[in-house]
Write a protein that holds these residues in place. Structure first.
Motif, PDB file in Angstrom:
ATOM      1  N   GLY A 115       0.819  -1.205   0.000  1.00 39.17           N
ATOM      2  CA  GLY A 115       0.000   0.000   0.000  1.00 39.17           C
ATOM      3  C   GLY A 115       0.852   1.253   0.000  1.00 39.17           C
ATOM      4  N   GLN A 119      -3.257   5.594  -1.785  1.00 39.86           N
ATOM      5  CA  GLN A 119      -4.136   4.548  -2.298  1.00 39.86           C
ATOM      6  C   GLN A 119      -5.372   4.396  -1.422  1.00 39.86           C
ATOM      7  N   GLU A 121      -7.200   1.651  -1.208  1.00 40.37           N
ATOM      8  CA  GLU A 121      -7.197   0.314  -0.616  1.00 40.37           C
ATOM      9  C   GLU A 121      -5.792  -0.259  -0.599  1.00 40.37           C
ATOM     10  N   TRP A 122      -5.507  -1.024   0.444  1.00 35.42           N
ATOM     11  CA  TRP A 122      -4.250  -1.765   0.535  1.00 35.42           C
ATOM     12  C   TRP A 122      -4.547  -3.246   0.342  1.00 35.42           C
ATOM     13  N   ASN A 135      -7.526   1.803   3.209  1.00 36.22           N
ATOM     14  CA  ASN A 135      -6.269   2.400   3.645  1.00 36.22           C
ATOM     15  C   ASN A 135      -6.366   2.751   5.137  1.00 36.22           C
ATOM     16  N   THR A 138      -6.094   6.383   6.156  1.00 35.00           N
ATOM     17  CA  THR A 138      -7.325   7.138   5.933  1.00 35.00           C
ATOM     18  C   THR A 138      -8.289   6.912   7.089  1.00 35.00           C
ATOM     19  N   THR A 180       4.767   6.629   4.629  1.00 39.95           N
ATOM     20  CA  THR A 180       3.386   6.319   4.984  1.00 39.95           C
ATOM     21  C   THR A 180       3.093   6.726   6.420  1.00 39.95           C
TER      22      THR A 180
END
Length: 216
Positions: A115, A119, A121-122, A135, A138, A180
């Motif tokens: 991820g 993005q 979605e991971w 994510n 998020t 991240t």
């Protein structure tokens, strides 16, 4: 032998040979199809259920944070059940101290995790298969907004709020950029020992903790 009888025998034999040839052709096609299916699904690799490992390892992180909170006279809130104006807090616990409020979301996912910050979605990949999930950074942002909403409703303003994501499975392969902002159990516990959590930002622990507990 009568000519008509001979012709009849030839017709019967020919029909039999034709039927045999058609039968063998159909059998050949069926075998080819079966071989194709076998090649597509390697023998010995069975599909199993994906593990429910989201909260795996959260308890040990919580125990460490409770010890830290007891030493500093801070407050820990767990479980967390906060509903903001739009979002609910999806967190394992909250730490309240002079520094403000820290919300922690633990993820015990194993296997390989892919991820990036931008993005939606991971992906988690295991021998049993793969799955996608929202994510978590998020989700952490939404949780922070929910915490701020609750504090604002309690007329507690200017309280610093931050939320973090901690991957608790030591065997996981995290294919995530350093930017991240995620933590592993090791890096989170090391961060907990820094001066970041000893800063006095004039946060009154008990009123803030009481406001956050009221929905718990």
């Amino acid at each position: 032998m009568d000519l008509n009888v001979l012709i009849f025998v030839i017709i019967v034999v020919g029909a039999g040979l034709l039927a045999f040839a058609v039968t063998m052709y159909v059998i050949g096609l069926f075998r080819q199809k079966q071989q194709g299916v076998s090649a597509a699904a390697p023998a010995g690799k069975k599909q199993g259920a994906m593990p429910d490992d989201e909260h795996k390892g959260a308890d040990q992180i919580l125990r460490a944070v409770r010890r830290f909170a007891a030493a500093e006279d801070y407050a820990v809130i767990a479980p967390v059940a906060l509903q903001g104006s739009k979002d609910a807090a999806d967190l394992d616990f909250l730490l309240v101290g002079w520094f403000g409020v820290l919300g922690v979301k633990c993820l015990g996912y194993g296997g390989e995790v892919y991820g990036s910050l931008d993005q939606e979605e991971w992906t988690q990949v295991l021998p049993q298969g793969r799955r996608t999930f929202e994510n978590p950074m998020t989700r952490a942002g939404k949780s922070a907004r929910a915490v701020r909403d609750v504090l604002f409703a309690a007329k507690l303003k200017n309280v610093p709020v931050e939320t973090v994501v901690v991957f608790t499975n030591a065997g996981a392969s995290l294919n995530l950029p350093q930017s991240t902002g995620h933590y592993t159990e090791k890096t989170f516990l090391a961060w907990l020992k820094t001066n970041h959590f000893l800063e006095d930002k004039k946060v009154e622990v008990e009123p803030v903790a009481a406001a956050l507990r009221q929905q718990g």
